[in-house]
Design a protein around this motif. Structure first.
Motif, PDB file in Angstrom:
ATOM      1  N   ARG A  34       0.820  -1.210   0.000  1.00  0.00           N
ATOM      2  CA  ARG A  34       0.000   0.000   0.000  1.00  0.00           C
ATOM      3  C   ARG A  34       0.858   1.265   0.000  1.00  0.00           C
ATOM      4  O   ARG A  34       0.399   2.333  -0.402  1.00  0.00           O
ATOM      5  N   MET A  35       2.083   1.153   0.440  1.00  0.00           N
ATOM      6  CA  MET A  35       2.976   2.308   0.548  1.00  0.00           C
ATOM      7  C   MET A  35       3.464   2.813  -0.801  1.00  0.00           C
ATOM      8  O   MET A  35       3.683   4.007  -1.007  1.00  0.00           O
ATOM      9  N   TYR A  36       3.614   1.922  -1.781  1.00  0.00           N
ATOM     10  CA  TYR A  36       4.239   2.289  -3.042  1.00  0.00           C
ATOM     11  C   TYR A  36       3.481   3.400  -3.759  1.00  0.00           C
ATOM     12  O   TYR A  36       2.279   3.323  -3.957  1.00  0.00           O
ATOM     13  N   GLY A  37       4.225   4.435  -4.163  1.00  0.00           N
ATOM     14  CA  GLY A  37       3.646   5.515  -4.945  1.00  0.00           C
ATOM     15  C   GLY A  37       2.835   6.520  -4.156  1.00  0.00           C
ATOM     16  O   GLY A  37       2.235   7.422  -4.739  1.00  0.00           O
ATOM     17  N   LYS A  38       2.814   6.396  -2.816  1.00  0.00           N
ATOM     18  CA  LYS A  38       2.010   7.292  -1.997  1.00  0.00           C
ATOM     19  C   LYS A  38       2.878   8.396  -1.379  1.00  0.00           C
ATOM     20  O   LYS A  38       4.085   8.249  -1.211  1.00  0.00           O
ATOM     21  N   VAL A 129       2.173  20.380  -4.317  1.00  0.00           N
ATOM     22  CA  VAL A 129       0.855  20.135  -4.896  1.00  0.00           C
ATOM     23  C   VAL A 129      -0.151  19.849  -3.797  1.00  0.00           C
ATOM     24  O   VAL A 129       0.205  19.378  -2.716  1.00  0.00           O
ATOM     25  N   SER A 130      -1.400  20.151  -4.081  1.00  0.00           N
ATOM     26  CA  SER A 130      -2.474  19.883  -3.118  1.00  0.00           C
ATOM     27  C   SER A 130      -2.898  18.427  -3.142  1.00  0.00           C
ATOM     28  O   SER A 130      -3.310  17.872  -2.118  1.00  0.00           O
ATOM     29  N   HIS A 131      -2.793  17.805  -4.315  1.00  0.00           N
ATOM     30  CA  HIS A 131      -3.271  16.440  -4.496  1.00  0.00           C
ATOM     31  C   HIS A 131      -2.130  15.553  -4.990  1.00  0.00           C
ATOM     32  O   HIS A 131      -1.630  15.745  -6.094  1.00  0.00           O
ATOM     33  N   PRO A 132      -1.707  14.572  -4.191  1.00  0.00           N
ATOM     34  CA  PRO A 132      -0.627  13.673  -4.632  1.00  0.00           C
ATOM     35  C   PRO A 132      -1.121  12.684  -5.681  1.00  0.00           C
ATOM     36  O   PRO A 132      -2.320  12.568  -5.931  1.00  0.00           O
ATOM     37  N   LYS A 133      -0.172  12.000  -6.323  1.00  0.00           N
ATOM     38  CA  LYS A 133      -0.549  10.904  -7.212  1.00  0.00           C
ATOM     39  C   LYS A 133      -1.431   9.929  -6.433  1.00  0.00           C
ATOM     40  O   LYS A 133      -1.209   9.718  -5.251  1.00  0.00           O
ATOM     41  N   PRO A 134      -2.463   9.372  -7.053  1.00  0.00           N
ATOM     42  CA  PRO A 134      -2.735   9.250  -8.489  1.00  0.00           C
ATOM     43  C   PRO A 134      -3.420  10.450  -9.149  1.00  0.00           C
ATOM     44  O   PRO A 134      -3.787  10.363 -10.309  1.00  0.00           O
ATOM     45  N   HIS A 135      -3.606  11.552  -8.425  1.00  0.00           N
ATOM     46  CA  HIS A 135      -4.118  12.762  -9.056  1.00  0.00           C
ATOM     47  C   HIS A 135      -3.052  13.287 -10.025  1.00  0.00           C
ATOM     48  O   HIS A 135      -1.862  13.214  -9.744  1.00  0.00           O
ATOM     49  N   TYR A 160       1.727   1.936  -9.637  1.00  0.00           N
ATOM     50  CA  TYR A 160       0.372   1.991 -10.187  1.00  0.00           C
ATOM     51  C   TYR A 160      -0.202   3.402 -10.076  1.00  0.00           C
ATOM     52  O   TYR A 160      -0.833   3.904 -11.010  1.00  0.00           O
ATOM     53  N   SER A 161      -0.008   4.041  -8.918  1.00  0.00           N
ATOM     54  CA  SER A 161      -0.572   5.379  -8.732  1.00  0.00           C
ATOM     55  C   SER A 161       0.099   6.387  -9.658  1.00  0.00           C
ATOM     56  O   SER A 161      -0.542   7.311 -10.152  1.00  0.00           O
ATOM     57  N   GLY A 162       1.401   6.207  -9.911  1.00  0.00           N
ATOM     58  CA  GLY A 162       2.103   7.101 -10.820  1.00  0.00           C
ATOM     59  C   GLY A 162       1.632   6.954 -12.252  1.00  0.00           C
ATOM     60  O   GLY A 162       1.461   7.948 -12.972  1.00  0.00           O
ATOM     61  N   VAL A 163       1.435   5.713 -12.691  1.00  0.00           N
ATOM     62  CA  VAL A 163       0.914   5.474 -14.041  1.00  0.00           C
ATOM     63  C   VAL A 163      -0.467   6.100 -14.177  1.00  0.00           C
ATOM     64  O   VAL A 163      -0.768   6.769 -15.179  1.00  0.00           O
TER      65      VAL A 163
END
Length: 209
Positions: A34-38, A129-135, A160-163
């Motif tokens: 769950r940590m990846y990309g957050k 930024v106000s909204h992190p990836k996946p935004h 996944y969130s970065g893509v």
């Protein structure tokens, strides 16, 4: 940055495990996934609960990243993704940006200690930024600062969130398989920057333009 420039996720996993034990929390594989990309504030609230006050979320995130930087200080060169330096030199005239959920201290640590800052015209970190990836905000801001249309941008991502963020921004995505073997939504996926497939694909994009 993490998982693209530097194969840091194994160290982040170790750092989270050690850090969470300070609070009596054992980190499971599901938590690591769950940590990846957050961004750190998302991870801290996920691991420790939404009840934490904002200042404690910031303090815990900063303490964990200080531990992480201590762990990689003498290992930076060995954990850079293979072929990165040669790739950046070959693409030296191509406008490039870093768009990351990472903490500013981590971004500065990597760029300065590994002598990579010279290759990037723009750096947008998770605190800008106000909204992190996946935004898509972080990618759209990076494109704006580069003066490039999103449809003309190519993103390299490992999560996944970065893509998802890059696709939502209207950009093409190349997957780097440091974190996940399969990255749906990418144009191609490669193991690292030594990939002949990566070179051929980029040549094809240049010719198409």
């Amino acid at each position: 940055m993490d998982g693209v420039l530097v194969d840091s996720n194994p160290v982040h996993r170790e750092a989270w495990t050690l850090f969470n034990r300070r609070f009596g929390l054992e980190t499971t594989e599901e938590m690591h996934q769950r940590m990846y990309g957050k961004r750190n504030d998302q991870i801290i609230r996920d691991f420790f609960g939404e009840q934490l006050p904002p200042e404690e979320v910031v303090a815990r995130g900063a303490a964990k990243e200080e531990l992480y930087r201590d762990m990689i200080a003498g290992r930076l060169e060995e954990i850079l993704v293979p072929g990165l330096r040669d790739f950046l030199k070959r693409q030296e005239t191509t406008p490039k940006a870093i768009a990351t959920n990472a903490e500013p201290a981590n971004v500065n640590f990597l760029l300065d200690r590994a002598d990579l800052r010279q290759y990037f015209r723009v750096v947008v970190d998770g605190h800008q930024v106000s909204h992190p990836k996946p935004h898509p905000e972080v990618y759209l801001r990076a494109a704006e600062q580069l003066g490039a249309a999103p449809s003309h941008c190519i993103v390299l991502e490992d999560s996944y969130s970065g893509v998802a963020a890059a696709r939502a921004a209207g950009m093409k995505v190349i997957g780097i398989r440091t974190t996940h073997d399969n990255l749906p939504g990418t144009e191609i996926s490669v193991d690292n920057f030594q990939s002949g497939e990566l070179t051929e694909w980029l040549v094809g994009q240049n010719q198409a333009e």
